[in-house]
Design a protein around this motif. Structure first.
Motif, PDB file in Angstrom:
ATOM      1  N   GLY A  92     -96.800  31.097  79.225  1.00 32.02           N
ATOM      2  CA  GLY A  92     -95.502  31.370  79.920  1.00 32.02           C
ATOM      3  C   GLY A  92     -95.575  31.700  81.119  1.00 32.02           C
ATOM      4  N   ILE A  93     -96.513  32.620  81.571  1.00 33.97           N
ATOM      5  CA  ILE A  93     -96.944  32.984  83.029  1.00 33.97           C
ATOM      6  C   ILE A  93     -97.293  31.861  83.793  1.00 33.97           C
ATOM      7  CG2 ILE A  93     -98.604  34.528  84.527  1.00 33.97           C
ATOM      8  CD1 ILE A  93     -98.414  36.431  81.999  1.00 33.97           C
ATOM      9  N   MET A  94     -97.985  30.776  83.183  1.00 29.43           N
ATOM     10  CA  MET A  94     -98.236  29.646  83.955  1.00 29.43           C
ATOM     11  C   MET A  94     -97.168  28.831  84.428  1.00 29.43           C
ATOM     12  SD  MET A  94    -101.830  28.736  81.976  1.00 29.43           S
ATOM     13  CE  MET A  94    -102.179  27.230  82.918  1.00 29.43           C
ATOM     14  N   LEU A  95     -96.132  28.667  83.231  1.00 27.15           N
ATOM     15  CA  LEU A  95     -94.973  28.089  83.563  1.00 27.15           C
ATOM     16  C   LEU A  95     -94.081  28.725  84.578  1.00 27.15           C
ATOM     17  CD1 LEU A  95     -94.107  26.922  80.003  1.00 27.15           C
ATOM     18  CD2 LEU A  95     -94.616  25.334  81.862  1.00 27.15           C
ATOM     19  N   ALA A  96     -94.176  30.000  84.600  1.00 19.68           N
ATOM     20  CA  ALA A  96     -93.121  30.757  85.339  1.00 19.68           C
ATOM     21  C   ALA A  96     -93.664  30.634  86.798  1.00 19.68           C
ATOM     22  CB  ALA A  96     -93.221  32.334  84.734  1.00 19.68           C
ATOM     23  N   ALA A  97     -95.188  30.574  86.833  1.00 21.91           N
ATOM     24  CA  ALA A  97     -95.820  30.664  88.146  1.00 21.91           C
ATOM     25  C   ALA A  97     -95.289  29.331  88.865  1.00 21.91           C
ATOM     26  CB  ALA A  97     -97.142  30.810  88.158  1.00 21.91           C
ATOM     27  N   GLY A  98     -95.314  28.072  87.969  1.00 19.53           N
ATOM     28  CA  GLY A  98     -95.036  26.844  88.419  1.00 19.53           C
ATOM     29  C   GLY A  98     -93.561  26.594  88.914  1.00 19.53           C
ATOM     30  N   ALA A  99     -92.684  27.314  88.215  1.00 13.64           N
ATOM     31  CA  ALA A  99     -91.412  27.326  88.375  1.00 13.64           C
ATOM     32  C   ALA A  99     -91.084  28.243  89.890  1.00 13.64           C
ATOM     33  CB  ALA A  99     -90.499  27.818  87.335  1.00 13.64           C
ATOM     34  N   LEU A 100     -91.533  29.093  89.791  1.00 10.52           N
ATOM     35  CA  LEU A 100     -91.295  30.049  91.139  1.00 10.52           C
ATOM     36  C   LEU A 100     -92.136  29.325  92.425  1.00 10.52           C
ATOM     37  CD1 LEU A 100     -91.845  33.621  89.692  1.00 10.52           C
ATOM     38  CD2 LEU A 100     -89.756  32.407  90.474  1.00 10.52           C
ATOM     39  N   GLY A 101     -93.199  28.851  92.237  1.00  8.53           N
ATOM     40  CA  GLY A 101     -93.964  28.011  92.966  1.00  8.53           C
ATOM     41  C   GLY A 101     -92.995  26.808  93.549  1.00  8.53           C
ATOM     42  N   LEU A 102     -92.419  26.058  92.731  1.00 10.46           N
ATOM     43  CA  LEU A 102     -91.614  24.980  93.327  1.00 10.46           C
ATOM     44  C   LEU A 102     -90.522  25.388  94.174  1.00 10.46           C
ATOM     45  CD1 LEU A 102     -91.319  22.932  89.977  1.00 10.46           C
ATOM     46  CD2 LEU A 102     -92.460  22.299  91.836  1.00 10.46           C
ATOM     47  N   LEU A 103     -89.917  26.489  93.916  1.00  6.38           N
ATOM     48  CA  LEU A 103     -88.944  27.170  94.777  1.00  6.38           C
ATOM     49  C   LEU A 103     -89.524  27.922  96.023  1.00  6.38           C
ATOM     50  CD1 LEU A 103     -86.794  29.071  92.121  1.00  6.38           C
ATOM     51  CD2 LEU A 103     -86.185  26.803  93.159  1.00  6.38           C
ATOM     52  N   GLY A 104     -90.644  28.532  95.852  1.00  6.45           N
ATOM     53  CA  GLY A 104     -91.219  28.700  97.143  1.00  6.45           C
ATOM     54  C   GLY A 104     -91.847  27.762  98.106  1.00  6.45           C
ATOM     55  N   GLY A 105     -91.620  26.506  97.411  1.00  9.73           N
ATOM     56  CA  GLY A 105     -92.056  25.236  98.463  1.00  9.73           C
ATOM     57  C   GLY A 105     -91.058  24.889  99.354  1.00  9.73           C
ATOM     58  N   PHE A 106     -89.969  25.555  99.405  1.00  8.91           N
ATOM     59  CA  PHE A 106     -88.667  25.497 100.157  1.00  8.91           C
ATOM     60  C   PHE A 106     -89.156  26.023 101.659  1.00  8.91           C
ATOM     61  CE2 PHE A 106     -86.036  24.371  96.573  1.00  8.91           C
ATOM     62  CZ  PHE A 106     -85.473  23.129  97.024  1.00  8.91           C
ATOM     63  N   ALA A 107     -89.922  27.399 101.241  1.00 14.59           N
ATOM     64  CA  ALA A 107     -90.127  28.280 102.426  1.00 14.59           C
ATOM     65  C   ALA A 107     -91.711  27.628 102.864  1.00 14.59           C
ATOM     66  CB  ALA A 107     -90.191  29.348 102.247  1.00 14.59           C
ATOM     67  N   VAL A 108     -92.520  27.490 102.126  1.00 13.42           N
ATOM     68  CA  VAL A 108     -93.831  26.965 102.355  1.00 13.42           C
ATOM     69  C   VAL A 108     -94.368  25.821 101.778  1.00 13.42           C
ATOM     70  CG1 VAL A 108     -96.514  27.796 102.255  1.00 13.42           C
ATOM     71  CG2 VAL A 108     -94.369  29.710 102.333  1.00 13.42           C
ATOM     72  N   PRO A 109     -94.239  24.724 102.393  1.00 11.87           N
ATOM     73  CA  PRO A 109     -94.355  23.286 101.568  1.00 11.87           C
ATOM     74  C   PRO A 109     -95.592  23.273 100.784  1.00 11.87           C
ATOM     75  CG  PRO A 109     -93.347  22.870 103.813  1.00 11.87           C
ATOM     76  CD  PRO A 109     -93.699  24.414 103.523  1.00 11.87           C
ATOM     77  N   MET A 110     -96.720  23.609 101.485  1.00 11.07           N
ATOM     78  CA  MET A 110     -98.033  23.483 100.515  1.00 11.07           C
ATOM     79  C   MET A 110     -97.780  24.273  99.221  1.00 11.07           C
ATOM     80  SD  MET A 110    -100.830  22.070 100.390  1.00 11.07           S
ATOM     81  CE  MET A 110    -101.303  21.536 101.777  1.00 11.07           C
ATOM     82  N   LEU A 111     -97.132  25.485  99.192  1.00 10.37           N
ATOM     83  CA  LEU A 111     -96.983  26.191  97.877  1.00 10.37           C
ATOM     84  C   LEU A 111     -96.448  25.203  96.945  1.00 10.37           C
ATOM     85  CD1 LEU A 111     -97.222  28.474  96.153  1.00 10.37           C
ATOM     86  CD2 LEU A 111     -95.218  29.430  97.125  1.00 10.37           C
ATOM     87  N   GLY A 112     -95.195  24.791  97.321  1.00 13.79           N
ATOM     88  CA  GLY A 112     -94.485  23.666  96.150  1.00 13.79           C
ATOM     89  C   GLY A 112     -95.218  22.458  95.840  1.00 13.79           C
ATOM     90  N   THR A 113     -96.185  21.900  96.675  1.00 14.54           N
ATOM     91  CA  THR A 113     -96.985  20.814  96.457  1.00 14.54           C
ATOM     92  C   THR A 113     -98.260  21.338  95.167  1.00 14.54           C
ATOM     93  OG1 THR A 113     -96.657  20.016  98.656  1.00 14.54           O
ATOM     94  CG2 THR A 113     -98.563  19.102  97.287  1.00 14.54           C
TER      95      THR A 113
END
Length: 117
Positions: free
Chosen positions: A48-69
């Motif tokens: 669940g934490i891994m999925l949450a990190a992925g979901a938040l990372g996708l949104l963080g990619g709007f600010a930091v493109p490498m994070l989303g990737t």
């Protein structure tokens, strides 16, 4: 192109975020899936934490493109592992998996196309 990128990214984030919540609140469905795959129930919160990190990372990619990737690539790897767990026990019930995997691949694809082409 931004509209496609934003739509797919937000959809993938919502899908994986909702799955993370289901794992983290201790719902019965993830527990039965872990049991079916022969995995310890203690892995539920970790997944669940891994999925949450992925979901938040996708949104963080709007600010930091490498994070989303990296988040999208991590989700693709997560669902590749889920496929291997299904196949290991002979499960052919891959409808849910295919939806999550396709969404993660799409998120990675639009992220790469938008930011890195």
């Amino acid at each position: 192109m931004f509209t496609v990128y934003a739509t797919v990214t937000i959809f993938a984030s919502l899908l994986n975020g909702s799955s993370a919540v289901v794992y983290l609140i201790g719902h019965e469905f993830p527990k039965t899936q872990l049991d079916m795959k022969g995995l310890p129930r203690a892995w539920g919160p970790v997944l669940g934490i891994m999925l949450a990190a992925g979901a938040l990372g996708l949104l963080g990619g709007f600010a930091v493109p490498m994070l989303g990737t990296l988040a999208a690539a991590g989700l693709v790897l997560y669902f590749t592992g889920a496929l291997l767990a299904h196949l290991r026990v002979g499960s052919r019930d891959l409808v849910n998996w295919s939806g999550f995997f396709a969404t993660s691949v799409a998120a990675l694809g639009v992220n790469l196309a938008y930011h890195w082409s």
